[in-house]
Every structure is written in C-alpha cells, then in structure tokens.
Write an enzyme that holds these catalytic residues in place. Structure first.
Site, PDB file in Angstrom:
ATOM      1  N   ARG A  96      11.239   4.005   3.175  1.00  0.00           N
ATOM      2  CA  ARG A  96      10.812   3.103   4.263  1.00  0.00           C
ATOM      3  C   ARG A  96      12.025   2.294   4.679  1.00  0.00           C
ATOM      4  O   ARG A  96      12.773   1.801   3.834  1.00  0.00           O
ATOM      5  CB  ARG A  96       9.707   2.174   3.785  1.00  0.00           C
ATOM      6  CG  ARG A  96       9.475   1.028   4.743  1.00  0.00           C
ATOM      7  CD  ARG A  96       8.278   0.201   4.376  1.00  0.00           C
ATOM      8  NE  ARG A  96       7.047   0.905   4.705  1.00  0.00           N
ATOM      9  CZ  ARG A  96       5.852   0.317   4.770  1.00  0.00           C
ATOM     10  NH1 ARG A  96       5.729  -0.978   4.516  1.00  0.00           N
ATOM     11  NH2 ARG A  96       4.781   0.998   5.081  1.00  0.00           N
TER      12      ARG A  96
ATOM     13  N   HIS B 109       5.080   6.142  11.389  1.00  0.00           N
ATOM     14  CA  HIS B 109       4.546   5.964  10.028  1.00  0.00           C
ATOM     15  C   HIS B 109       3.620   7.172   9.793  1.00  0.00           C
ATOM     16  O   HIS B 109       2.398   7.042   9.736  1.00  0.00           O
ATOM     17  CB  HIS B 109       3.778   4.645   9.945  1.00  0.00           C
ATOM     18  CG  HIS B 109       3.538   4.145   8.550  1.00  0.00           C
ATOM     19  ND1 HIS B 109       3.695   4.933   7.424  1.00  0.00           N
ATOM     20  CD2 HIS B 109       3.150   2.920   8.085  1.00  0.00           C
ATOM     21  CE1 HIS B 109       3.405   4.214   6.351  1.00  0.00           C
ATOM     22  NE2 HIS B 109       3.083   2.992   6.721  1.00  0.00           N
TER      23      HIS B 109
ATOM     24  N   LYS C 108      27.055  -3.802  -2.098  1.00  0.00           N
ATOM     25  CA  LYS C 108      28.524  -3.822  -2.272  1.00  0.00           C
ATOM     26  C   LYS C 108      29.226  -3.059  -1.155  1.00  0.00           C
ATOM     27  O   LYS C 108      30.415  -2.802  -1.227  1.00  0.00           O
ATOM     28  CB  LYS C 108      28.880  -3.200  -3.636  1.00  0.00           C
ATOM     29  CG  LYS C 108      28.369  -4.037  -4.807  1.00  0.00           C
ATOM     30  CD  LYS C 108      28.720  -3.431  -6.151  1.00  0.00           C
ATOM     31  CE  LYS C 108      27.664  -2.464  -6.625  1.00  0.00           C
ATOM     32  NZ  LYS C 108      27.901  -1.911  -7.952  1.00  0.00           N
TER      33      LYS C 108
ATOM     34  N   ARG D 269       0.789  -1.224   0.000  1.00  0.00           N
ATOM     35  CA  ARG D 269       0.000   0.000   0.000  1.00  0.00           C
ATOM     36  C   ARG D 269       0.827   1.284   0.000  1.00  0.00           C
ATOM     37  O   ARG D 269       0.558   2.201  -0.778  1.00  0.00           O
ATOM     38  CB  ARG D 269      -0.937   0.056   1.221  1.00  0.00           C
ATOM     39  CG  ARG D 269      -2.178  -0.744   1.072  1.00  0.00           C
ATOM     40  CD  ARG D 269      -2.570  -1.349   2.390  1.00  0.00           C
ATOM     41  NE  ARG D 269      -1.670  -2.432   2.688  1.00  0.00           N
ATOM     42  CZ  ARG D 269      -1.875  -3.686   2.285  1.00  0.00           C
ATOM     43  NH1 ARG D 269      -2.956  -3.993   1.668  1.00  0.00           N
ATOM     44  NH2 ARG D 269      -0.981  -4.631   2.526  1.00  0.00           N
TER      45      ARG D 269
END
Ligand code: CP
Length: 358
Positions: A139, A172, A118, A89
C-alpha cells in the site's frame, strides 16, 4: 512467472488497461492474475471464479481438519506486507489470509522504520524484499507505484508477484473484490448483482475504492450506478468517462434520500481529508446531507444492503449497525476470504483447493 519482462516500462505505462492486462497474467495461461494492480484486470468470469474459491476456502476452514489442510497449502511461501500508508483492515485481512494458507509473513508499516529513511530508493527496497519473500502486498500513497514496482521486479532476477493493497487516490483492487464478493453474497437469493442499482455516497472524488468498485460493477448486466456527493467531492471525470464509453446507466446527484429509495445497495464512504491540499479544506464543505442514519434506513428496500469500505467516521450512524441490511462488518470479514482466494490463485493453487476432498 509473468510477461512483464517482455516490454519496456515506458511502453507498458502508456498502454490502456485492457492492453496491460495480458502482461499481468500468470504464464500458465489459466487467466489468473500474477500481479494484481488494478480493477480492470478482472472480468465477470474471473470474479465469479475467485468468489467461488473464496466460498470454498471459507467452507474448508470450518473444520479443524480442513483448516489444517489449508495451512499446509502454501506453507512453503513467504509474503511481505509493505504498507507505507495507515491501514487496519487491508493489512490485517491480508495477514489473516496468509495465515489461513500457511504463508509466513514479514512487514514494514512505516518507511521511517526501513532503510528508505536512510535514502534507499523504493526500487531498491522492493528488490530487497524480493530477496527474502515470494510475494509483496503493498500500500502506498503514490499513484501507480505498485505498477512500477511490478515492472521492476519482473525485470529482476527475483520476479515475484505484487498485490496492490491501495495506491494513491486511484486504485484499491482487492477492496473492490471484497465489495463484489459481499454484493454477490447479499443478493445470492435475489438474482445476483445483475439489474441492481448501486448508490455511492460521500467523498467520491478521492475514494480509490469507488473507482475500483465502479469499474468492477460494469462487468454485470444492467447495473445502474448513482453518485451522491457534494459538488466538490463528486465522482471524477475518468470514472464517468468509462461508464459513458461502456454504455452503463448512471446518475450524478446530491440527494441521498431520493437515491436510497431506489437503491439495492448503498456504498457509503468517508471524507478523505488526508488528501486535502490545504489543512482544513474538507471541513469547509457541507457534508451534513451525505450521511446514512435512521431516516435513510426507513427508506431503504427490505432487501437492500448498506456497505462501507471502512473506516467510518459519522457517515453511517451506529443505530444502523444491528440492522440485517448493514453489511459492512461482514464485508470486512469477506475481505479475508477473497484475499485468501486471490493469493492462492496467484500462486497457482486454485484447482488444488477447489478439487480437494474437504
Ligand atoms: N478499507 C480499507 O482499506 O481499510 P483500511 O484503510 O483500514 O485498510
């Protein structure tokens, strides 16, 4: 531009949320966020402004002419979606929000596919993205990473805004914005959010959406918050402390049915076992009484609303899905509109859209 270049990282990090807020605003002095990092950046006036802009975008987008107008608003901008944790979402609604505004996007959805694999540092990764893009939507499983990256970029020669699309177990903020937008729309003809009782149920200990939404609700008058969870997953002390300090009415309990009877909104959450310190730890907790099904539906007020940030497992029975009080599908779509509003506002296009002829 922004003001985070005026302060060292250690000094910024130790500030309270309230003290951090001005450093994260746009320099134009319009009170809008430049970096969006945590829920404490949003007061009631700002929430109402963003929800009004989301409504406006939603309306304009209904006609082909309006949609084409919106597609031109930010056609000169590019956004990077940097998601190092799984998402459906939040990723897709930010992507769709960018598409509505005409923003071109790029993405990394797994650090294993970028040069972090790397050994490149996150600071260098972010600096690299900022060479090609005008905004980073990120996120991460790491608490506070979005804040640190916002500071890093603001102190580089390519300062661009960061939107926190979920950081660790702590915040959030854009989910909380869409939750507030959904509650405002749900209670549009029932006096708004003021005076309502909102029950949170499930894994409140590790649910970052709960922390962010609980804070945003403190912006409204006389909202009571009820936290229903097994003891092991109850709401964390920092959330309770904020409520106590602000004089917000709240209750911590373990009886969902009792809470549903007096609630205007019930916010269900999933058990977040991805954070288990030992494999299978959550499975040992009895969560059977923390699920919303046909019996709970009978107890909910006719004007009530059922929300869930999703994804769900079995904490809301599918038999509830067609009930008019089930808001979780609308909630998901609302995320696209409020995120489009936030992105447009971040780039300084609030008034352009609000005042356009559509
Ligand atoms: N609500 C939410 O954050 O969903 P996703 O994890 O699918 O993005």
């Amino acid at each position: 531009m922004n003001r985070l270049a005026d302060i060292g990282w250690e000094d910024f990090e130790r500030l309270s949320f309230d003290a951090k807020r001005p450093y994260l605003e746009r320099e134009e002095g319009d009170g809008l966020p430049y970096h969006t990092l945590f829920a404490q950046q949003f007061d009631r006036a700002l929430l109402e402004r963003l929800c009004a802009l989301a409504n406006r975008i939603r309306f304009i987008n209904k006609s082909k002419e309006g949609a084409l107008y919106l597609k031109n608003v930010l056609a000169h901008k590019r956004a990077m979606l940097y998601f190092s944790q799984p998402s459906s979402r939040t990723f897709l609604s930010h992507l769709a929000a960018c598409q509505i505004l005409g923003i071109t996007t790029g993405s990394v959805r797994d650090a294993a596919t970028s040069s972090e694999f790397k050994g490149e540092s996150k600071e260098d990764s972010i600096r690299t993205f900022s060479s090609y893009f005008d905004m980073i939507i990120m996120r991460s499983p790491e608490r506070g990473l979005a804040e640190k990256m916002a500071w890093e970029l603001s102190n580089s020669d390519r300062p661009i805004p960061i939107l926190n699309a979920g950081s660790g177990k702590d915040q959030h903020p854009t989910q909380a914005l869409l939750d507030i937008y959904t509650l405002l729309r749900s209670f549009e003809n029932a006096g708004g959010i003021d005076g309502k009782t909102v029950t949170f149920c499930g894994d409140l200990m590790r649910g970052r959406t709960v922390r962010s939404l609980s804070y945003l609700l403190t912006n409204f008058r006389d909202v009571k918050q009820v936290f229903v969870a097994p003891q092991e997953l109850q709401v964390p002390a920092d959330v309770v402390m904020i409520l106590a300090k602000k004089g917000i009415s709240f209750e911590v309990c373990d009886n969902l049915r009792d809470a549903v009877k007096v609630s205007d909104a019930v916010y269900m959450t999933r058990i977040q076992d991805e954070w288990d310190s030992s494999k299978g730890a959550s499975a040992k907790i009895d969560t059977s009484r923390f699920k919303f099904g046909a019996e709970e539906l009978k107890l909910l007020k006719p004007t009530g609303a059922i929300l869930h940030p999703l994804p769900r497992r079995d904490e809301i029975a599918t038999c509830c899905d067609r009930d008019p009080r089930a808001m979780y599908w609308r909630q998901m779509r609302n995320g696209m509109w409020i995120r489009a509003a936030l992105i447009a506002a971040t780039f300084g296009f609030e008034r352009t859209i609000m005042d356009c002829g559509y």
